[in-house]
Design a protein around this motif. Structure first.
Motif, mmCIF file in Angstrom:
data_model
loop_
_atom_site.group_PDB
_atom_site.id
_atom_site.type_symbol
_atom_site.label_atom_id
_atom_site.label_comp_id
_atom_site.label_asym_id
_atom_site.label_seq_id
_atom_site.Cartn_x
_atom_site.Cartn_y
_atom_site.Cartn_z
ATOM 1 N N GLU A 90 32.334 20.362 20.778
ATOM 2 C CA GLU A 90 33.806 20.415 19.927
ATOM 3 C C GLU A 90 34.077 19.346 19.170
ATOM 4 O O GLU A 90 34.778 19.287 17.674
ATOM 5 N N SER A 97 30.369 12.222 25.078
ATOM 6 C CA SER A 97 31.284 13.368 26.273
ATOM 7 C C SER A 97 30.956 13.405 27.934
ATOM 8 O O SER A 97 31.191 14.320 28.573
ATOM 9 N N ARG A 142 31.140 19.686 25.606
ATOM 10 C CA ARG A 142 32.390 18.936 24.833
ATOM 11 C C ARG A 142 31.442 18.206 23.155
ATOM 12 O O ARG A 142 32.712 17.823 22.557
#
Length: 325
Positions: free
Chosen positions: A293, A128, A290
């Motif tokens: 997510e 990420s 990230r």
């Protein structure tokens, strides 16, 4: 009327440095896709520290309670315990997000990965990283051309690093510690993700202090078809933590410096950072958010960008091969 919190319930096993970083990433993010459902650590002092820093986070009595409260379990305990907790989570129908390395026993890791399917991932934040995204963009745009060689260098003034002093008991033990497992593994994942499968390992590791982790390593291998040279040393630099991942090709050279800064080599030999490059302290939180997510997508069974269990196993096999050399 009471509202139902529909965010993914994330449980955390391990209240050390990485557990705390993950908590900060969740609690410091507006609109975070996950919520912390439970935290547990076998050390009362670690849980007390968490209680002081994060009083609203539920603390539970044992690892089983974390699994019961969660949809996904983040395993941030020392490496030798990773598979025990991950197996308990998967057996209970939860997904698992495991710290690296996946394990220290390669055979056990192979068996776990074969049985776990797609319900797990490993926390390699390079998946990420904004800096890694810049590298990938340059490669796709032809800035490197045909890759010819990759050089990975890591160096430390001392091991463990100063901020890891509280975990020195296992971080400097040969059984599950050392900078190859903790740091080099990240750069092996990066090489695997951008260039291809890792193979053809030849290595040497030095353990000058009985019972302690390695102090230097040298290795050659391939990532896809690209030759890789890896070196790592403790005590040969005054810097706490310095690293470079440098890819040379017939059209140009790019590198990632000190975890986060993507750079291109100019015609005069100097390296120029990407316009939006930021130091690791700033980039780390972006990467972790990230990652969260990706955790939410993985747990919902959706496509994600996280390091897969298969990728992590491949990295582990190289890591343990280096340390056994």
């Amino acid at each position: 009327m009471r509202t139902v919190d529909e965010r993914l319930a994330l449980g955390i096993i391990g209240a050390g440095i990485m557990g705390e970083r993950m908590l900060n990433a969740v609690l410091g993010q507006d609109g975070a896709p996950v919520r912390v459902a439970a935290v547990w650590d076998p050390a009362p002092a670690a849980l007390a520290r968490m209680a002081a820093a994060f009083p609203a986070v539920p603390r539970v009595a044992d690892a089983a309670a974390v699994v019961a409260a969660s949809a996904c379990v983040y395993v941030a305990s020392p490496p030798a315990s990773h598979l025990t907790h991950a197996h308990a989570a998967v057996t209970a129908g939860r997904s698992v997000f495991c710290e690296k390395p996946l394990a220290v026993d390669v055979a056990a890791a192979r068996a776990f990965v074969a049985a776990a399917g797609v319900r797990g991932a490993v926390n390699f934040p390079f998946a990420s990283s904004p800096g890694v995204a810049a590298l990938a963009g340059w490669i796709a745009a032809g800035a490197v051309g045909r890759p010819q060689r990759l050089t990975v260098e890591v160096a430390f003034a001392a091991w463990p690093r100063p901020w890891q002093a509280d975990a020195a008991g296992w971080l400097d033990a040969r059984a599950e510690g050392g900078f190859v497992r903790e740091v080099v593994s990240h750069f092996l994942f990066l090489s695997r993700r951008l260039l291809g499968p890792l193979h053809g390992l030849r290595a040497r590791a030095d353990f000058p202090v009985p019972g302690r982790s390695e102090r230097s390593v040298e290795a050659t291998l391939r990532a896809g078809e690209v030759p890789v040279r890896l070196t790592g040393h403790v005590g040969r630099t005054g810097l706490d933590d310095h690293n470079t991942w440098t890819l040379e090709g017939d059209a140009g050279t790019i590198r990632l410096r000190d975890w986060a800064v993507a750079e291109r080599r100019l015609p005069d030999g100097r390296f120029e950072p990407a316009p939006d490059a930021t130091p690791n302290e700033a980039a780390r939180m972006v990467s972790l958010r990230r990652q969260l997510e990706g955790v939410a997508r993985m747990t919902r069974g959706e496509p994600h960008h996280l390091a897969t269990l298969a990728e992590a196993l491949e990295v582990q096999e190289i890591v343990e091969g280096i340390l056994a050399a």
